[in-house]
Design an enzyme around this catalytic site. Structure first.
Site, PDB file in Angstrom:
ATOM      1  CG  LEU A  24      -1.866  -1.076   1.351  1.00 59.22           C
ATOM      2  CD1 LEU A  24      -2.661  -1.015   2.868  1.00 59.22           C
ATOM      3  CD2 LEU A  24      -2.705  -1.503   0.283  1.00 59.22           C
ATOM      4  CG  HIS A  25       1.342   3.529  -3.229  1.00 60.89           C
ATOM      5  ND1 HIS A  25       0.270   4.055  -3.937  1.00 60.89           N
ATOM      6  CD2 HIS A  25       1.519   2.387  -4.112  1.00 60.89           C
ATOM      7  CE1 HIS A  25      -0.081   3.642  -4.965  1.00 60.89           C
ATOM      8  NE2 HIS A  25       0.518   2.309  -5.204  1.00 60.89           N
ATOM      9  CG  HIS A  28      -3.017   1.242  -2.405  1.00 61.24           C
ATOM     10  ND1 HIS A  28      -1.612   0.870  -2.490  1.00 61.24           N
ATOM     11  CD2 HIS A  28      -3.407   0.537  -3.467  1.00 61.24           C
ATOM     12  CE1 HIS A  28      -1.262   0.228  -3.488  1.00 61.24           C
ATOM     13  NE2 HIS A  28      -2.317  -0.201  -4.150  1.00 61.24           N
ATOM     14  N   GLY A 138      -7.857   3.611  -8.767  1.00 58.85           N
ATOM     15  CA  GLY A 138      -7.213   4.523  -8.849  1.00 58.85           C
ATOM     16  C   GLY A 138      -7.222   4.758 -10.503  1.00 58.85           C
ATOM     17  CE  LYS A 140       0.920   3.536 -11.806  1.00 59.19           C
ATOM     18  NZ  LYS A 140       0.487   2.037 -11.705  1.00 59.19           N
ATOM     19  CB  SER A 177       3.002  -1.853  -5.442  1.00 57.76           C
ATOM     20  OG  SER A 177       1.949  -1.218  -4.914  1.00 57.76           O
ATOM     21  NE  ARG A 178       4.429  -4.693 -11.739  1.00 59.02           N
ATOM     22  CZ  ARG A 178       3.041  -4.909 -11.638  1.00 59.02           C
ATOM     23  NH1 ARG A 178       1.957  -4.138 -11.842  1.00 59.02           N
ATOM     24  NH2 ARG A 178       2.433  -6.265 -11.789  1.00 59.02           N
TER      25      ARG A 178
END
Lengths: 279, 279
Positions: A24-25, A28, A138, A140, A177-178
């Site tokens: 999670l970032h 999220h 998201g 994204k 996350s990547r």
């Protein structure tokens, strides 16, 4: 989990659902905050979904910082964390898939064959288990959000899909996350993704309307970076994801670029008003 | 309909659902009666689902005796009759399908390409709209019932599937809305379907365990009828629909035969106990 949900439903409580693959970032967290505002209960799922990864992709090395994720869920008042195992989700003999045709075969679907079938299937499963009133995605992963919206509409799922803006680092890089895969030098070069999108937006602002011309220019810009390898740059209709020759109304500029071994995606939605398009 | 269902759910009422294509007969009525017994409310849908018919099939001539169907629903205390139009179910740009792999490609799926994709998709849609606790299907369409059970299991739909026995005329013919297509002579010849299944059962009772041998014998029996053309005769595992060489445990003997221009199906489930299979 299905029993818990049943109990909440009977009490007329609303459920906001944030499906994730963990790690999670702040992106999220923005979904959790929105879900928190709009619903009585918030459920977050963590499931690194094997069927949306290709055989050469990063399924096994995808980050799984479970302790940190649990901490973040607690801190942000997530009511229920659902983290099923792969054998529970896909027992032996599993054979049912949800396919959103056409939308799944373009952009990221070209290189990632079967990816969006895996995404639509797992999201349908999670929706059936968690029976949310609203689910949060998201922007994204713009194509993913559009496919899920189409699935919900086509299959009459009684769920509202909320798509939240991309959260970026101060330097412009979209959170993912990547990003953890990138070394210091690659992190610098990865800025060419948001920069290219900004460049495209500026070109449109200054009157450019030819998709081909914009794609060529930002392609050259990204191509000038040492570690960058373009997978695609596309300008498409925001609803049906079909390529647009001329910029008009709402369009999605989306790109996928490999920085070293790491595949990154980013996108921007550009709205052109009528008066602008007559320039 | 979704608002009505929401209201019922909030009151903790259970919903039994009988999906149909209309032209209701005693087979459907047996489903309604079972649903009536097990649930607070009964919803029946009538929808001749275009996407489960092939281009050369009988979509346009499929019987639609709406007044009679409404009368039967009233008489049997159906609480809600849901009969959506095709444009409501499949608006322009519809592109999401539910596919149950393997199970959809055998038996009726061989000749009716895409049929079970159409069935699974419409049933998923109806389930999402009507949110039933239990849904009722006839064993006459055995493959359909098995596919729907698999879909519900794989996609974690919180619904119980009830499969009810085939209802037959006194002469043995399985009830079907398509029997109306048969003329008097064809109605007589159509009896070869249940007779063939009875024949197979008797062969097994008398110790025959070779599927090939049984299929050959009942094939010859049906082949002796003037207007009959065999599409398939199969002996398969009741769960995974894979062909069985040897009769054992529970097996499904299923067949599809054209009587004149009318395609009819019928089947029988045969259970062989261990002591029997050692005969």
């Amino acid at each position: 989990m299905q029993e818990i949900v049943r109990g909440l439903k009977l009490k007329n409580k609303t459920i906001g659902f944030v499906p994730t693959m963990g790690a999670l970032h702040e992106g999220h967290l923005s979904l959790i905050r929105k879900a928190r505002k709009e619903n009585d209960f918030v459920v977050l799922s963590i499931f690194v979904n094997p069927i949306q990864f290709g055989p050469t992709e990063d399924f096994s090395r995808y980050p799984r910082p479970m302790k940190q994720d649990i901490h973040l869920c607690r801190k942000h008042n997530v009511d229920f964390l659902f983290y099923p195992g792969a054998k529970l989700m896909y027992p032996l003999g599993f054979k049912t898939y949800v396919v959103v045709e056409q939308l799944s075969d373009v952009l990221c679907g070209t290189a990632r064959c079967g990816h969006f079938r895996g995404v639509a299937t797992v999201v349908a499963k999670l929706f059936n288990i968690l029976q949310p009133d609203r689910a949060y995605f998201g922007r994204k992963d713009a194509q993913q959000a559009i496919i899920i919206q189409k699935m919900v509409e086509d299959l009459n799922m009684p769920i509202r899909i909320r798509v939240m803006p991309i959260v970026r680092h101060r330097n412009g890089l979209a959170l993912s996350s990547r990003n953890i895969y990138l070394n210091e030098k690659e992190r610098q070069e990865a800025l060419c993704l948001p920069q290219a999108l900004k460049f495209a937006k500026d070109l449109i602002k200054s009157g450019e309307r030819s998709s081909q011309c914009i794609i060529k220019k930002i392609g050259e810009f990204i191509g000038s970076k040492k570690t960058a390898r373009i997978e695609y740059i596309s300008i498409v209709d925001l609803k049906n994801l079909k390529p647009l020759e001329k910029i008009a109304d709402k369009c999605l500029i989306a790109l996928a670029v490999r920085i070293g071994k790491t595949r990154l995606i980013d996108n921007i939605v550009v709205k052109v008003t009528k008066s602008q398009s007559h320039q």
